[in-house]
Design a protein around this motif. Structure first.
Motif, PDB file in Angstrom:
ATOM      1  N   LYS A   1      27.964 -22.852  33.625  1.00 20.11           N
ATOM      2  CA  LYS A   1      27.475 -21.497  33.380  1.00 20.11           C
ATOM      3  C   LYS A   1      25.983 -21.492  33.047  1.00 20.11           C
ATOM      4  O   LYS A   1      25.282 -20.526  33.299  1.00 20.11           O
ATOM      5  CB  LYS A   1      28.278 -20.869  32.245  1.00 20.11           C
ATOM      6  N   TYR A   2      25.491 -22.593  32.499  1.00 20.95           N
ATOM      7  CA  TYR A   2      24.122 -22.638  32.007  1.00 20.95           C
ATOM      8  C   TYR A   2      23.184 -23.498  32.856  1.00 20.95           C
ATOM      9  O   TYR A   2      22.101 -23.837  32.414  1.00 20.95           O
ATOM     10  CB  TYR A   2      24.118 -23.145  30.562  1.00 20.95           C
TER      11      TYR A   2
ATOM     12  N   THR B   1      33.201 -26.804  33.286  1.00 26.43           N
ATOM     13  CA  THR B   1      33.090 -25.382  33.627  1.00 26.43           C
ATOM     14  C   THR B   1      32.157 -24.664  32.665  1.00 26.43           C
ATOM     15  O   THR B   1      31.379 -23.797  33.068  1.00 26.43           O
ATOM     16  CB  THR B   1      34.483 -24.731  33.608  1.00 26.43           C
ATOM     17  N   TYR B   2      32.200 -25.030  31.400  1.00 28.81           N
ATOM     18  CA  TYR B   2      31.331 -24.413  30.394  1.00 28.81           C
ATOM     19  C   TYR B   2      29.859 -24.704  30.703  1.00 28.81           C
ATOM     20  O   TYR B   2      29.016 -23.812  30.677  1.00 28.81           O
ATOM     21  CB  TYR B   2      31.702 -24.927  29.005  1.00 28.81           C
TER      22      TYR B   2
ATOM     23  N   ALA C   1      32.137 -19.350  37.066  1.00 32.73           N
ATOM     24  CA  ALA C   1      31.700 -19.697  35.711  1.00 32.73           C
ATOM     25  C   ALA C   1      30.527 -18.837  35.258  1.00 32.73           C
ATOM     26  O   ALA C   1      30.329 -18.648  34.066  1.00 32.73           O
ATOM     27  CB  ALA C   1      31.326 -21.174  35.634  1.00 32.73           C
TER      28      ALA C   1
ATOM     29  N   VAL D   1      37.233 -28.243  31.111  1.00 32.02           N
ATOM     30  CA  VAL D   1      36.699 -27.116  30.341  1.00 32.02           C
ATOM     31  C   VAL D   1      35.220 -27.341  30.046  1.00 32.02           C
ATOM     32  O   VAL D   1      34.400 -26.432  30.185  1.00 32.02           O
ATOM     33  CB  VAL D   1      37.513 -26.900  29.044  1.00 32.02           C
ATOM     34  N   GLY D   2      34.858 -28.554  29.666  1.00 34.65           N
ATOM     35  CA  GLY D   2      33.450 -28.864  29.405  1.00 34.65           C
ATOM     36  C   GLY D   2      32.591 -28.714  30.645  1.00 34.65           C
ATOM     37  O   GLY D   2      31.499 -28.151  30.598  1.00 34.65           O
TER      38      GLY D   2
ATOM     39  N   ASP E   1      34.516 -16.098  31.364  1.00 31.21           N
ATOM     40  CA  ASP E   1      34.552 -16.995  30.216  1.00 31.21           C
ATOM     41  C   ASP E   1      34.892 -18.400  30.710  1.00 31.21           C
ATOM     42  O   ASP E   1      35.980 -18.615  31.249  1.00 31.21           O
ATOM     43  CB  ASP E   1      35.602 -16.520  29.213  1.00 31.21           C
ATOM     44  N   PRO E   2      33.979 -19.359  30.562  1.00 35.43           N
ATOM     45  CA  PRO E   2      34.211 -20.684  31.136  1.00 35.43           C
ATOM     46  C   PRO E   2      35.372 -21.435  30.489  1.00 35.43           C
ATOM     47  O   PRO E   2      36.042 -22.212  31.153  1.00 35.43           O
ATOM     48  CB  PRO E   2      32.882 -21.410  30.911  1.00 35.43           C
ATOM     49  N   ILE E   3      35.621 -21.201  29.226  1.00 40.59           N
ATOM     50  CA  ILE E   3      36.722 -21.901  28.557  1.00 40.59           C
ATOM     51  C   ILE E   3      38.063 -21.406  29.094  1.00 40.59           C
ATOM     52  O   ILE E   3      38.954 -22.191  29.405  1.00 40.59           O
ATOM     53  CB  ILE E   3      36.617 -21.741  27.026  1.00 40.59           C
TER      54      ILE E   3
END
Length: 116
Positions: free
Chosen positions: A70-71, A66-67, A7, A63-64, A11-13
């Motif tokens: 990333k942060y 994984t998104y 991630a 998806v959320g 691209d996480p999405i």
């Protein structure tokens, strides 16, 4: 935890969608390999169930997740994952959680926080 590694750089999405779609394909194939009396009938209830559990409950959650990975840091991801059984236990309190389960939950979380 592997998804955290990927991630960061991808691209996480796209990664989340890929995870969900590959899992769905594998599970669908396993239904046929497993044998048994597998039948697939499409009706309104099946479509609504797929939309609610498949899209909202699984795809958006993966998806959320994984998104967000990333942060954040790996330690925060680990703490978030370790809290899953806690929320399950809290939900289970409605159904009378035993003291042993509560102690197990507390020890599980304490061990994760101590290693952090």
């Amino acid at each position: 935890m592997w998804s955290y590694i990927f991630a960061r750089d991808e691209d996480p999405i796209t990664l989340g969608c890929l995870q969900v779609n590959i899992a769905a394909i594998i599970y669908f194939i396993m239904c046929f390999i497993g044998g048994g009396d597998f039948s697939f009938k499409i009706n309104t209830i099946v479509v609504i169930t797929i939309l609610i559990t498949g899209i909202a409950g699984t795809a958006l959650a993966f998806v959320g997740q994984t998104y967000i990975q990333k942060y954040t840091t790996p330690s925060h991801v680990a703490i978030i994952f370790i809290l899953e059984p806690v929320f399950g236990a809290v939900d289970g309190t409605i159904e009378m959680i035993s003291s042993m389960k509560a102690i197990g939950c507390i020890l599980f979380i304490a061990s994760m926080l101590l290693t952090e």
